[in-house]
Design an enzyme around this catalytic site. Sequence first.
Site, PDB file in Angstrom:
ATOM      1  N   LYS A   3       7.517  23.644 -12.491  1.00  0.00           N
ATOM      2  CA  LYS A   3       6.580  22.526 -12.306  1.00  0.00           C
ATOM      3  C   LYS A   3       6.160  22.407 -10.836  1.00  0.00           C
ATOM      4  CE  LYS A   3       5.385  17.880 -13.523  1.00  0.00           C
ATOM      5  NZ  LYS A   3       5.604  16.715 -14.374  1.00  0.00           N
ATOM      6  N   HIS A  18       0.094  13.966 -28.495  1.00  0.00           N
ATOM      7  CA  HIS A  18      -0.321  12.588 -28.184  1.00  0.00           C
ATOM      8  C   HIS A  18      -1.088  11.978 -29.354  1.00  0.00           C
ATOM      9  CE1 HIS A  18      -0.048  13.081 -23.513  1.00  0.00           C
ATOM     10  NE2 HIS A  18       1.112  12.839 -24.075  1.00  0.00           N
ATOM     11  N   GLU A  71      10.379  19.663 -24.060  1.00  0.00           N
ATOM     12  CA  GLU A  71       9.617  20.001 -22.849  1.00  0.00           C
ATOM     13  C   GLU A  71      10.137  21.314 -22.244  1.00  0.00           C
ATOM     14  OE1 GLU A  71       6.915  18.501 -21.653  1.00  0.00           O
ATOM     15  OE2 GLU A  71       6.946  16.534 -22.614  1.00  0.00           O
ATOM     16  N   GLU A 102      -4.365  17.691 -10.913  1.00  0.00           N
ATOM     17  CA  GLU A 102      -4.740  18.167 -12.250  1.00  0.00           C
ATOM     18  C   GLU A 102      -6.233  18.437 -12.394  1.00  0.00           C
ATOM     19  OE1 GLU A 102      -2.359  16.471 -15.468  1.00  0.00           O
ATOM     20  OE2 GLU A 102      -4.018  16.816 -16.836  1.00  0.00           O
ATOM     21  N   HIS A 116       0.564  18.899 -25.836  1.00  0.00           N
ATOM     22  CA  HIS A 116       0.417  17.456 -25.663  1.00  0.00           C
ATOM     23  C   HIS A 116      -0.851  16.890 -26.302  1.00  0.00           C
ATOM     24  CE1 HIS A 116       3.831  18.026 -23.111  1.00  0.00           C
ATOM     25  NE2 HIS A 116       3.862  16.776 -22.731  1.00  0.00           N
ATOM     26  N   HIS A 158       8.861  10.942 -27.941  1.00  0.00           N
ATOM     27  CA  HIS A 158       7.813  11.733 -27.279  1.00  0.00           C
ATOM     28  C   HIS A 158       8.002  13.235 -27.512  1.00  0.00           C
ATOM     29  CE1 HIS A 158       4.821  12.947 -24.390  1.00  0.00           C
ATOM     30  NE2 HIS A 158       5.723  13.640 -23.725  1.00  0.00           N
ATOM     31  N   ASN A 205       0.243  20.479 -20.096  1.00  0.00           N
ATOM     32  CA  ASN A 205      -0.078  19.714 -21.305  1.00  0.00           C
ATOM     33  C   ASN A 205      -0.002  20.563 -22.573  1.00  0.00           C
ATOM     34  OD1 ASN A 205      -0.578  17.413 -19.779  1.00  0.00           O
ATOM     35  ND2 ASN A 205      -2.717  17.977 -19.422  1.00  0.00           N
ATOM     36  N   LYS A 215       3.350  11.865 -10.744  1.00  0.00           N
ATOM     37  CA  LYS A 215       2.556  10.980 -11.600  1.00  0.00           C
ATOM     38  C   LYS A 215       3.301   9.661 -11.788  1.00  0.00           C
ATOM     39  CE  LYS A 215      -0.212  14.206 -14.298  1.00  0.00           C
ATOM     40  NZ  LYS A 215      -0.520  14.747 -15.640  1.00  0.00           N
ATOM     41  N   ARG A 267       0.812  -1.234   0.000  1.00  0.00           N
ATOM     42  CA  ARG A 267       0.000   0.000   0.000  1.00  0.00           C
ATOM     43  C   ARG A 267       0.843   1.281   0.000  1.00  0.00           C
ATOM     44  NH1 ARG A 267      -3.290  -2.739   3.905  1.00  0.00           N
ATOM     45  NH2 ARG A 267      -4.984  -3.800   2.823  1.00  0.00           N
ATOM     46  N   ARG A 313      -2.555  22.435 -13.296  1.00  0.00           N
ATOM     47  CA  ARG A 313      -1.581  21.422 -13.745  1.00  0.00           C
ATOM     48  C   ARG A 313      -1.787  21.057 -15.212  1.00  0.00           C
ATOM     49  NH1 ARG A 313       1.023  16.380 -10.465  1.00  0.00           N
ATOM     50  NH2 ARG A 313       2.355  15.667 -12.162  1.00  0.00           N
TER      51      ARG A 313
HETATM   52  N1  GLY Z   1       3.746  15.757 -17.451  1.00  0.00           N
HETATM   53  C1  GLY Z   1       2.763  16.650 -16.987  1.00  0.00           C
HETATM   54  C2  GLY Z   1       2.452  16.485 -15.538  1.00  0.00           C
HETATM   55  O1  GLY Z   1       3.194  15.873 -14.798  1.00  0.00           O
HETATM   56  O2  GLY Z   1       1.438  16.942 -15.092  1.00  0.00           O
END
Ligand code: GLY
Length: 377
Positions: A242, A267, A202, A252, A263, A280, A260, A160, A138, A256
């Site tokens: 960030k 994507h 990026e 997000e 993106h 990417h 993107n 993330k 956990r 946040r």
């Molecule tokens: N890669 C974008 C984020 O971590 O929110």
Amino acid sequence: MGVAADDGPVEHVSAVAAGRVIEAPPSAGGYPVHLGAGILSGIGDVWSGRARGGRVLLVHDAAVVEIAGMVEASMVDAGLHVVRAPVPSGESSKSLAEVERLCRLAADAGLRRADSVVALGGGMIGDLAGFVAASYQRGIDLVHVPTTLLAMVDSAIGGKTGVNLPEGKNYVGAIWQPKLVYMDVEVLDSLPERELASGFAEVIKYAFLEGGDLLELVESWPVLPGPREALIDLVARCVEHKLRVVAVDERESGLRASLNLGHTAGHGIEAATEYERYAHGEAISLGLLVALRLSADHAGLDEAHRDRAATVLRRHGLPDKLHPEVDLDRVMDALGRDKKSDGTALNMVLISAPGEVILGADPPRDEVRRAISELRR
Ligand code: GLY
């Protein structure tokens, strides 16, 4: 970008061997980000001073054996017990099967709740090992040691984690903040040029999100990786940006999503080309140009900014043209299936000027299509 300044990251210089330290604000996870050149051998001392347990599962990209050896030696010297877990390079390792294999390896090695996972590699390893740390018993402590520029400025920061399903990328995952991020820009010396440039895409994204002197710095950046101290400053600027964003919106639900920028179309292009034609960051380069075109058409962005972006992308070997074989229908189809889309709206990020972000934009599909097909000219 409307981010509260009093909740920002704090930077200070620590013991020389461990580089400079940026403290993530408590609301972004409250962990130190060590950043420097030639600091890898100090990681054992730094982590043993914070770790609650003595065992470490060192999950590393099989391609970074030498760096993994250095990290292991440093940790062993500091009194930690290290279990090495090499993972084959490539996106196919970002799977639930690999999560199970690594969790069982941790169990067989006797890792308990106070022990930790160290993720050593690029974005794939950070996501995979991060999810193992989030799930095993956990949740156990996590250390990110990113070895690509992309992982340094983006994926190692913000918590993330996750793996792919056949149905979609990053469809299973968790937000799990690390307890330490440790970045040595010297490891970038051995990174292939194409991968370095991919990470720089990026960086260019941050430059347009933030504007001001960061955009000027990025525009005038020399051949990658660039002068060492300047590179450390540049990575620090991206990390700090960030962290400021994550501090106000970890999950997000708002700001946040600004990260993107580029993106949505990026994507779509990646998905329509089976994740094979473009790295990417290359797909994000193309997506950024689409976002800036739509920003000019819908958000009042001066069109010259799109040309500025194309010039800096080209200078670093990043694409500003879409390969003629890429099927536009497939790209448009993939856009609708993107996780960021809510099924009806595209939820794109646009800018009205560098540093002025617009979230949740939903430009007409024919205009999105036109902005993508413009990349063919
Ligand atoms: N890669 C974008 C984020 O971590 O929110």
